[in-house]
Design an enzyme around this catalytic site. Structure first.
Site, mmCIF file in Angstrom:
data_model
loop_
_atom_site.group_PDB
_atom_site.id
_atom_site.type_symbol
_atom_site.label_atom_id
_atom_site.label_comp_id
_atom_site.label_asym_id
_atom_site.label_seq_id
_atom_site.Cartn_x
_atom_site.Cartn_y
_atom_site.Cartn_z
ATOM 1 N N GLU A 26 -36.388 3.214 -12.508
ATOM 2 C CA GLU A 26 -35.117 2.474 -12.331
ATOM 3 C C GLU A 26 -34.436 3.117 -11.311
ATOM 4 O O GLU A 26 -34.438 4.287 -10.807
ATOM 5 C CB GLU A 26 -34.522 2.986 -13.743
ATOM 6 C CG GLU A 26 -33.151 2.310 -14.100
ATOM 7 C CD GLU A 26 -32.465 2.213 -15.298
ATOM 8 O OE1 GLU A 26 -33.122 2.904 -16.177
ATOM 9 O OE2 GLU A 26 -31.509 1.698 -15.569
ATOM 10 N N ASN A 71 -30.762 -0.075 -17.962
ATOM 11 C CA ASN A 71 -29.329 -0.390 -17.782
ATOM 12 C C ASN A 71 -28.818 -0.969 -16.411
ATOM 13 O O ASN A 71 -28.108 -1.589 -16.317
ATOM 14 C CB ASN A 71 -28.486 0.891 -18.307
ATOM 15 C CG ASN A 71 -28.805 1.438 -19.711
ATOM 16 O OD1 ASN A 71 -29.282 0.554 -20.459
ATOM 17 N ND2 ASN A 71 -28.317 2.598 -19.879
ATOM 18 N N GLU A 172 -32.071 -4.535 -23.131
ATOM 19 C CA GLU A 172 -31.144 -3.893 -24.105
ATOM 20 C C GLU A 172 -29.856 -4.631 -24.366
ATOM 21 O O GLU A 172 -29.042 -3.835 -24.567
ATOM 22 C CB GLU A 172 -30.865 -2.291 -23.941
ATOM 23 C CG GLU A 172 -32.131 -1.618 -23.994
ATOM 24 C CD GLU A 172 -31.921 -0.140 -24.001
ATOM 25 O OE1 GLU A 172 -30.824 0.542 -23.656
ATOM 26 O OE2 GLU A 172 -32.845 0.813 -24.152
ATOM 27 N N TYR A 243 -36.316 6.823 -28.048
ATOM 28 C CA TYR A 243 -36.357 8.085 -27.510
ATOM 29 C C TYR A 243 -36.319 9.197 -28.322
ATOM 30 O O TYR A 243 -35.435 8.956 -29.374
ATOM 31 C CB TYR A 243 -35.373 8.187 -26.350
ATOM 32 C CG TYR A 243 -35.319 7.305 -25.071
ATOM 33 C CD1 TYR A 243 -36.250 7.710 -24.095
ATOM 34 C CD2 TYR A 243 -34.795 6.302 -24.906
ATOM 35 C CE1 TYR A 243 -36.543 6.938 -23.022
ATOM 36 C CE2 TYR A 243 -34.983 5.284 -23.925
ATOM 37 C CZ TYR A 243 -35.802 5.976 -22.978
ATOM 38 O OH TYR A 243 -35.870 4.802 -21.716
ATOM 39 N N GLU A 291 -40.194 1.220 -23.200
ATOM 40 C CA GLU A 291 -39.168 2.472 -22.769
ATOM 41 C C GLU A 291 -39.726 3.474 -24.079
ATOM 42 O O GLU A 291 -39.407 3.092 -25.310
ATOM 43 C CB GLU A 291 -38.026 2.321 -22.729
ATOM 44 C CG GLU A 291 -37.341 1.608 -21.530
ATOM 45 C CD GLU A 291 -35.867 1.596 -21.339
ATOM 46 O OE1 GLU A 291 -35.081 2.647 -21.855
ATOM 47 O OE2 GLU A 291 -35.196 0.782 -20.769
ATOM 48 N N GLN A 351 -39.369 7.896 -17.967
ATOM 49 C CA GLN A 351 -39.670 7.020 -16.901
ATOM 50 C C GLN A 351 -40.791 7.853 -16.028
ATOM 51 O O GLN A 351 -41.670 8.625 -16.581
ATOM 52 C CB GLN A 351 -38.445 6.915 -15.939
ATOM 53 C CG GLN A 351 -37.380 5.924 -16.575
ATOM 54 C CD GLN A 351 -36.249 5.613 -15.974
ATOM 55 O OE1 GLN A 351 -36.186 5.689 -14.747
ATOM 56 N NE2 GLN A 351 -35.440 4.931 -16.589
HETATM 57 O O1 AHR Z 1 -34.653 4.863 -19.446
HETATM 58 C C1 AHR Z 1 -33.103 5.317 -19.590
HETATM 59 C C2 AHR Z 1 -32.225 4.246 -20.236
HETATM 60 O O2 AHR Z 1 -32.512 4.099 -21.407
HETATM 61 C C3 AHR Z 1 -32.500 2.793 -19.583
HETATM 62 O O3 AHR Z 1 -31.870 2.491 -18.356
HETATM 63 C C4 AHR Z 1 -31.987 2.125 -20.634
HETATM 64 O O4 AHR Z 1 -32.616 0.778 -20.877
HETATM 65 C C5 AHR Z 1 -32.244 2.933 -21.995
HETATM 66 O O5 AHR Z 1 -31.106 3.185 -22.800
#
Ligand code: AHR
Length: 503
Positions: A26, A71, A172, A243, A291, A351
């Site tokens: 990103e 994002n 998102e 996450y 993600e 990432q």
């Molecule tokens: O990977 C970091 C961020 O986590 C991404 O930009 C977003 O899609 C998610 O909230």
């Protein structure tokens, strides 16, 4: 503690789509500037790409990389990122309160991905923009020539179409933090119309619609239901994001938390299939877990940057330094993806470089492997083939949030061409060995060819620039394989890769 398990050559979950081992870059922090791109670096190639980073990325064998967000994509103006660098505008990126110089753009990314040996999974902006800009971007990327946007690409020095087959319809958009956040019906309608338009250009494209940004969202799974009701016929995958963290410093809970990944996946499958039934459809929507990772170490430092020094180019954001227990959790998350390979076809470790990443760099300095690099490396390199259902009869522990959690977590992948079985085992117990007895039905002539293990007393140990190899996999001990049985001890708090080969 004793654990019995059975693996049978015929218990095939599914062939694994190699895109299960994708990742993500990103425009965020130092992922691009100081990560993949740093023209002044001594190891930069003619295009300004860091060769040391490319070498590590190639080791990971990443089949597809999602780009440019995240994002970031919700306010993305792709046209700013192409053409002569001196004409590209400098923009403020509201998502990460950073300055985007647009020195590295879409064409550079496509070229970088080729050098990395990866394909591109491109996201369009459905936050501040819409159908037209998505169509323009597709035409610029994929049309051979003879139209405004494709000829513009030629004039920018890229005569060959990028031929990007996999597209994300925004990012998102259920999240309040998203620039251009929408309700499920607003988004579902926009995603549907964008999908229809993109498929008018090329019906063979594969499109990913946004599911919830996390299973903890209050709108989950109603969001999936309402979005799919609008766009079921025109999309191919729905996204999942997750996450995990150990903010509470409860390692038993952290290791248990991956059971929530299994149930997240299963809930999304059920929701897709409910809409399928409701629509009397014969089409199945698959999942793109685009993600996933551990993310929390850098939260406090990020808040300080947003507060005190916003609008930098390439700020040090989301630079989680991963430790051994994070590697165990990444191993557990990979097991969950493999076990669900019949429906999860695409997944992206979020990432890839510097930003919550397996590869870290210092701007102007070296690049090194974080702890989480290793489970991803072994899975991506060895778990190609068919996922097998490992029947594990493991004792379990009760966790207040996650319920019954098995001590042993496992996945297995059979590669018929190579004659290999790759097994991935995690012992969640912090203090007890698991005495394993795994019966290998149909693999009686297989032997143990490799055993790598990540374990140790210091679960907080991490790799840094000064000690880049503090946490690396060791030669595994304690397991032997003979006459169709793998048996022995799996150490406490350990991740294990066991490769069995025929003969
Ligand atoms: O990977 C970091 C961020 O986590 C991404 O930009 C977003 O899609 C998610 O909230």
């Amino acid at each position: 503690m004793k654990t019995r398990a059975v693996l049978n050559r015929n218990f095939i979950v599914s062939d694994i789509d190699e895109r299960l081992y994708g990742s993500f870059i990103e425009h965020l922090g130092r992922a691009v500037y100081g990560g993949v791109y740093e023209p002044a670096h001594p190891r930069a190639d003619a295009e300004g790409f860091r060769e040391d980073v490319l070498e590590l990325v190639r080791e990971l064998k990443v089949p597809v990389v999602r780009y440019p967000g995240g994002n970031f994509v919700s306010a993305y103006r792709w046209e700013d990122t192409v053409g002569p660098r001196e004409n590209r505008p400098v923009r403020l990126d509201p998502a990460w309160k950073s300055t985007e110089p647009n020195e590295f753009g879409l064409n550079e990314f496509s070229s970088w991905a080729k050098k990395a040996g990866s394909g591109v999974m491109m996201a369009v902006n459905l936050g501040t923009r819409g159908i037209q800009e998505a169509c323009d971007l597709l035409e610029y990327c994929n049309h051979p020539s003879g139209s405004y946007w494709s000829d513009l690409r030629h004039s920018h020095g890229y005569p060959e179409p990028h031929n990007i087959r996999l597209w994300c319809l925004g990012n998102e958009l259920d999240g309040w933090w998203q620039v251009g956040h929408k309700t499920a019906v607003e988004y579902g309608r926009l995603a549907n119309e964008t999908a229809k338009a993109l498929k008018l250009f090329d019906p063979g494209l594969e499109l990913v619609v946004c599911g919830s940004s996390g299973s903890g969202m209050p709108t989950f799974p109603q969001w999936e239901l309402e979005v799919l009701e609008e766009c079921y016929d025109n999309v191919d995958y729905i996204s999942l994001h997750m996450y995990l963290n150990n903010k509470e410093n409860d390692t038993a809970g952290f290791l248990a938390s991956t059971v929530a990944m299994d149930s997240f996946i299963e809930t999304v499958i059920h929701t897709c299939d409910y809409v399928k039934a409701k629509k009397r459809s014969r089409k199945t929507i698959n999942l793109s877990f685009d993600e996933w990772n551990v993310w929390y170490h850098s939260n406090e430092s990020d808040n300080q940057i947003y507060k005190n020094t916003p609008w930098q180019v390439g700020p040090s954001l989301l630079e989680d330094v991963y430790n051994l227990e994070d590697a165990l959790v990444v191993g557990l998350m990979l097991n969950s993806l493999i076990r669900h390979a019949d429906r999860v076809k695409i997944a992206c470790l979020a990432q890839l470089v510097n930003v919550i990443a397996p590869v870290m760099t210092r701007t102007g300095g070296p690049a090194w492997r974080q702890t989480i690099f290793y489970p991803f490396f072994y899975v991506s390199n060895y778990a190609r083939g068919a996922a097998l259902n490992v029947r594990v009869d493991s004792p379990a522990y009760e966790h207040p949030t996650y319920g019954q959690v098995p001590w042993l977590d496992a996945s297995a992948v059979y590669n018929g061409e190579k004659g290999t079985v790759a097994l991935f085992l995690v012992n969640r117990s912090l203090d007890e060995n698991i005495e394993l007895n795994l019966v290998l039905e149909g693999f009686e002539d297989y032997r143990l060819a490799m055993h790598k293990m990540m374990a140790g007393n210091d679960l907080k140990a991490a790799n840094t620039e000064d000690h880049p190899e503090k946490v690396v996999p060791a030669e595994g001990t304690g397991l032997k394989c003979s006459k169709g049985v793998l048996e022995g001890s799996v150490l406490p708090a350990s991740w294990n890769f066991v490769l069995l080969t025929q003969g």
